[in-house]
Write a protein that holds these residues in place. Structure first.
Motif, short mmCIF file in Angstrom:
data_model
loop_
_atom_site.label_atom_id
_atom_site.label_comp_id
_atom_site.label_asym_id
_atom_site.label_seq_id
_atom_site.Cartn_x
_atom_site.Cartn_y
_atom_site.Cartn_z
N ASP A 184 0.87 -1.17 0.00
CA ASP A 184 0.00 0.00 0.00
C ASP A 184 0.91 1.23 0.00
N ILE A 185 1.24 1.70 -1.21
CA ILE A 185 2.22 2.78 -1.31
C ILE A 185 1.65 4.11 -0.84
N SER A 186 0.37 4.10 -0.45
CA SER A 186 -0.21 5.35 0.04
C SER A 186 0.19 5.67 1.46
N ALA A 187 0.79 4.73 2.18
CA ALA A 187 1.08 4.96 3.59
C ALA A 187 2.01 6.15 3.78
N GLN A 188 1.63 7.04 4.71
CA GLN A 188 2.44 8.21 5.02
C GLN A 188 2.62 8.30 6.53
N TYR A 189 3.79 8.83 6.91
CA TYR A 189 4.16 8.92 8.32
C TYR A 189 4.59 10.35 8.64
N GLY A 190 4.40 10.73 9.90
CA GLY A 190 4.64 12.09 10.30
C GLY A 190 6.10 12.50 10.27
N VAL A 191 6.35 13.72 9.82
CA VAL A 191 7.67 14.34 9.90
C VAL A 191 7.50 15.62 10.73
N LEU A 192 7.19 16.73 10.09
CA LEU A 192 6.90 17.93 10.87
C LEU A 192 5.61 17.76 11.68
N ALA A 193 4.68 16.98 11.13
CA ALA A 193 3.46 16.68 11.87
C ALA A 193 3.65 15.38 12.64
N GLU A 194 3.35 15.38 13.90
CA GLU A 194 3.46 14.15 14.68
C GLU A 194 2.18 13.31 14.60
N ALA A 195 1.05 13.94 14.15
CA ALA A 195 -0.21 13.21 14.08
C ALA A 195 -1.15 13.89 13.10
N VAL A 196 -2.11 13.10 12.60
CA VAL A 196 -3.08 13.57 11.63
C VAL A 196 -4.45 13.01 11.98
N ARG A 197 -5.49 13.76 11.64
CA ARG A 197 -6.85 13.23 11.78
C ARG A 197 -7.78 13.93 10.80
N PHE A 198 -8.88 13.26 10.45
CA PHE A 198 -9.88 13.81 9.56
C PHE A 198 -11.17 13.00 9.71
#
Length: 626
Positions: free
Chosen positions: A110-124
Motif C-alpha cells: 500500500d504505497i499510500s502509507a504516510q508517516y509524520g515528519v513535521l506533523a506528529e499526528a493527523v486526523r480527519f
C-alpha cells in the motif's frame, strides 16, 4: 498522487512526478463520527505497515555509518534557491533543506502509507471534508526557532499565491486555519475526496520569520523573487557553499532535530551531498567516466548496451546494477499539441502513430531493451487491456455517447512495425486516415484539400541524441508526404516553448503513481488545458474524460479505483492524443564503488542516496574521489 515540485528530495532517480495517494486508516464508527482520532500515520488500504512503536523502516540499516561525500549530477544549471518564485532555474537538491508534514515509506504494497515528519499526528472525519495536522513540538529551523502552525499556514498561502500549479492543485482548500496549539486545519469545498487530506500532508513548509526578515545588507527578503541567498531550512541538510550554474554543496546538520524520528533512522548518512551541473548530456557522461560524480542513472537503453566498456567498469571500480521499477507507470510519447488546428482531427493523430516504427527503432537504437507504451499507466495493473467488462464497463456506459465507439468493441493496440512489409502496411493505413481527414497526396506531398497546404510536423527537442529516434520517424513521414521539421534548441528555449505551448509535438513523460487521483485533472482535465503552468501539454478538453477523472478521484475502494482508471486509460488511448513511445520497467544505474546499501532494499525505490552510505573499505580499493 502529488507533484514532486522540484528535483528530488528523498529518494531515488524518479519520474516528473512523485506518488502520493489517498489516505484512510480511520474506519467508520461512532467514535470516529463524533471526534476523529489522531493517528501517527495513515494509508488507503487498511493499516499502515509500521505502527506507532516502530523504531525504523525495515529497509534501512539503522547502524549505517555517517560520513563521506556523495557527488551527484544535474542538468541545466541553476540561478535561484527559491522554490516558489516563478522565475529562474531552481538549484538541484534544494528540498534536502526542507521538510513536509508527512512522507511515505518506500516498501509497502500500500504505497499510500504516510508517516509524520513535521506533523506528529493527523486526523480527519469520515467524509474527508477537512484534515488536521498536529505539529511535532521538537521541530526546529536551523536557527533554533520552532516550526510553528503560522509557518504552515503562511507556506500554504504563499504557495497558492505565487505558483499557478500549486494554486490549481490545492484548489479544493476552502480555508486554512490554526485551530489549537501547534495544530492546523485545512477545510475543503467538497466531501468524499479521500485524496485531499494526503495532498495537504505533502506541503513543503518554509520559515515565515526568515522570509519576512532582512538579509545581511539589511534588505527585506521577497519570496516572490529569485535569490541566491542560502535559505533557512528545517531538514537534515543545509547549504554549505555554491557556485551558480555549476555546483551546490549541502552539509549534514549535526544537531538536526528529526534525526531520531523512526522515518529518519538509517537515512541521511552522508556528511556532504554535492550536485554538479552539466549543460550537455554527452559531457555529463564523460564526466562520470572521469570520476567527477558518483552515481549515474542510464535512461538510454542503447547507451546502456554500448557505452559501458571502459577501464573502470572492467576492473570493478565502477559497478553496474539494475533495480526493478515497481513504483510507477508512465506515458512517454510524442505529445501532439491540439491547440494547433491540424492536430484537432483524431484521424490525423492516429495516422502519425501508424507512421512510427517502434520495433525497428527499438532493435537498432535500443538493443531491444525497451517495451512499447500501450497505456497511460504502462507497466502497472492500472493499464487497461482486453475489452471493458464488469465495473469498468458500468463506468464507461455512463459516457458511451461521448467516447469513440472502439472503446467498447476493440482492444487498443499500437501498430506493429519491425519489418518492411509491416511498415508499408502501416504507412498505407496512415494515408487512408489522412485522406479521411481531408488530405490528399499531390506531387508526393500530403496536402490539405481545402487550403493546398502541406501537412508538416515540427519536432521540438533539446538533446541531439534524440535524433537517433527522430530521424527514422521523420523518414517514414516523408515517405507519405508529410514534412518533418527537426528543431534542436537549448534547454531554456525548450522549457519556454513548452510552457508557452509553442510546439507541434514534443517528447514528454508523465509519471503515474499506483493510486492515481487529483493530479489527473492537471494532466488531462479541461480546466487545465489553457493553463500554461499545467501538465496538460496536449491541450485536452473532453467532457467524457473529465467525468472519468472524477470517477477516479471519488472512488471509494481499490476495486473501483482500478476500474475507473482502466476506463480513463482506455478513453485517452482511443482519442490518440499521444503517439506512444517506450518505457522500461527497471532502473539501470552505474556508480563508483565507494558506497554501501542495505541488504534488503525497498521495493519501490533505489533509495539513493537517502539510505545508502559511504563505505571506507570500498573507497580504499576504488580510490579517493576527486
Amino acid at each position: 498522487m502529488v507533484f514532486n515540485w522540484h528535483a528530488g528530495k528523498r529518494a531515488a532517480a524518479a519520474l516528473v512526478v512523485t506518488s502520493v495517494v489517498v489516505m484512510s486508516g480511520i474506519g467508520p464508527g461512532p467514535a470516529a463520527a463524533a471526534e476523529p482520532e489522531w493517528h501517527h500515520a495513515a494509508a488507503l488500504n487498511g493499516t499502515p505497515k509500521y505502527g506507532a512503536d516502530a523504531k525504523h523502516f525495515d529497509y534501512v540499516n539503522p547502524d549505517a555509518p555517517k560520513g563521506g561525500t556523495v557527488r551527484l549530477s544535474a542538468s541545466g544549471g541553476f540561478d535561484t534557491f527559491n522554490i516558489l518564485a516563478q522565475k529562474g532555474n531552481i538549484a538541484p537538491g534544494i528540498l534536502n533543506i526542507y521538510e513536509s508534514l508527512m512522507e511515505p515509506s518506500l516498501d509497502e504494497e500500500d504505497i499510500s502509507a504516510q508517516y509524520g515528519v513535521l506533523a506528529e499526528a493527523v486526523r480527519f472525519p469520515d467524509d474527508y471534508s477537512w484534515v488536521e495536522y498536529r505539529l511535532n513540538p521538537d521541530a526546529k529551523w536551523h536557527d533554533g526557532e520552532p516550526v510553528t502552525a503560522e509557518d504552515v499556514i503562511w507556506s500554504f498561502e504563499k504557495s497558492i499565491e505565487l505558483d499557478p500549479q500549486r494554486k490549481y492543485y490545492f484548489q479544493n482548500v476552502e480555508t486554512a486555519e490554526i485551530v489549537g496549539d501547534g495544530t492546523v486545519r485545512f477545510s475543503f469545498d467538497v466531501s468524499g475526496n479521500r485524496e485531499l487530506p494526503k495532498i495537504m500532508g505533502q506541503l513543503t513548509v518554509l520559515p515565515k520569520h526568515w522570509w519576512e526578515g532582512t538579509n545581511e545588507k539589511g534588505e527585506a527578503r521577497d519570496i516572490s523573487r529569485t535569490t541566491l541567498e542560502p535559505p533557512l531550512g528545517s531538514g537534515a541538510y543545509r547549504i554549505r557553499e555554491f557556485s551558480p550554474n555549476r555546483q551546490v554543496i549541502y552539509e549534514r546538520v549535526p544537531d538536526y532535530w528529526g534525526k531520531d524520528l523512526p522515518i529518519r533512522v538509517g537515512t541521511d548518512n552522508f556528511d556532504e551531498i554535492r550536485y554538479i551541473s552539466f549543460l550537455d548530456d554527452s559531457v555529463q557522461f564523460e564526466a562520470f567516466k572521469g570520476d567527477q560524480y558518483d552515481f549515474h542513472v542510464e535512461r538510454s537503453s542503447s547507451q546502456w548496451a554500448k557505452r559501458y566498456d571502459f577501464p573502470a567498469v572492467n576492473d570493478g571500480r565502477v559497478v553496474k546494477e539494475i533495480f526493478p521499477d515497481k513504483s510507477s507507470g508512465v506515458m512517454q510519447g510524442f505529445f501532439l499539441n491540439m491547440r494547433r488546428e491540424k492536430f484537432q482531427n483524431p484521424d490525423v493523430r492516429q495516422a502519425l502513430n501508424y507512421a512510427y516504427d517502434f520495433e525497428t527503432t527499438n532493435e537498432i537504437v535500443s538493443a531491444n531493451l525497451l517495451k512499447r507504451v500501450n497505456s497511460y499507466f504502462a507497466g502497472t495493473e492500472l493499464a487497461s487491456s482486453g475489452l471493458p467488462q464488469g465495473k469498468e464497463l458500468e463506468i464507461l456506459e455512463e459516457v458511451r455517447d461521448m467516447v469513440p465507439p472502439e472503446v467498447f468493441t476493440q482492444e487498443y493496440k499500437n501498430p506493429v512495425g519491425g519489418n518492411p512489409q509491416n511498415v508499408r502496411a502501416n504507412l498505407r493505413e496512415a494515408v487512408k486516415l489522412l485522406r479521411k481527414a481531408g488530405y490528399e497526396l499531390k506531387d508526393r506531398k500530403m496536402v490539405d484539400t481545402k487550403t493546398g497546404e502541406q501537412l508538416s510536423v515540427e519536432f521540438l527537442y533539446r538533446d541531439k541524441a534524440s535524433e537517433r529516434t527522430l530521424l527514422p520517424y521523420a523518414q517514414n513521414l516523408e515517405n507519405i508526404g508529410i514534412k518533418p521539421v527537426l528543431r534542436l534548441v537549448d534547454t531554456s528555449q525548450f522549457v519556454n516553448r513548452v510552457r508557452s505551448r509553442d510546439f507541434d509535438t514534443v517528447v514528454l513523460a508523465i509519471g503515474q503513481s499506483l493510486s492515481p487521483g487529483n493530479e489527473q485533472r492537471e494532466y488531462w482535465g479541461s480546466a487545465s488545458a489553457d493553463n500554461e503552468s499545467s501538465a496538460n501539454y496536449a491541450g485536452i478538453k473532453n467532457p467524457a474524460i473529465d467525468k472519468l477523472i472524477d470517477k477516479v478521484i471519488f472512488a471509494k475502494d481499490r476495486e473501483t479505483l482500478v476500474a475507473a482508471t482502466h476506463a480513463l486509460d482506455r478513453v485517452l488511448l482511443w482519442n490518440h492524443y499521444v503517439v506512444p513511445q517506450f518505457y522500461s520497467d527497471e532502473t539501470r544505474t552505474a556508480r563508483w564503488n565507494r558506497f554501501g546499501h542495505p541488504q534488503k532494499m525497498p521495493e519501490y525505490s533505489t533509495g539513493f542516496p537517502t539510505i545508502w552510505w559511504y563505505d571506507e573499505a570500498l573507497a580504499a580499493k576504488t580510490g579517493a574521489a576527486r
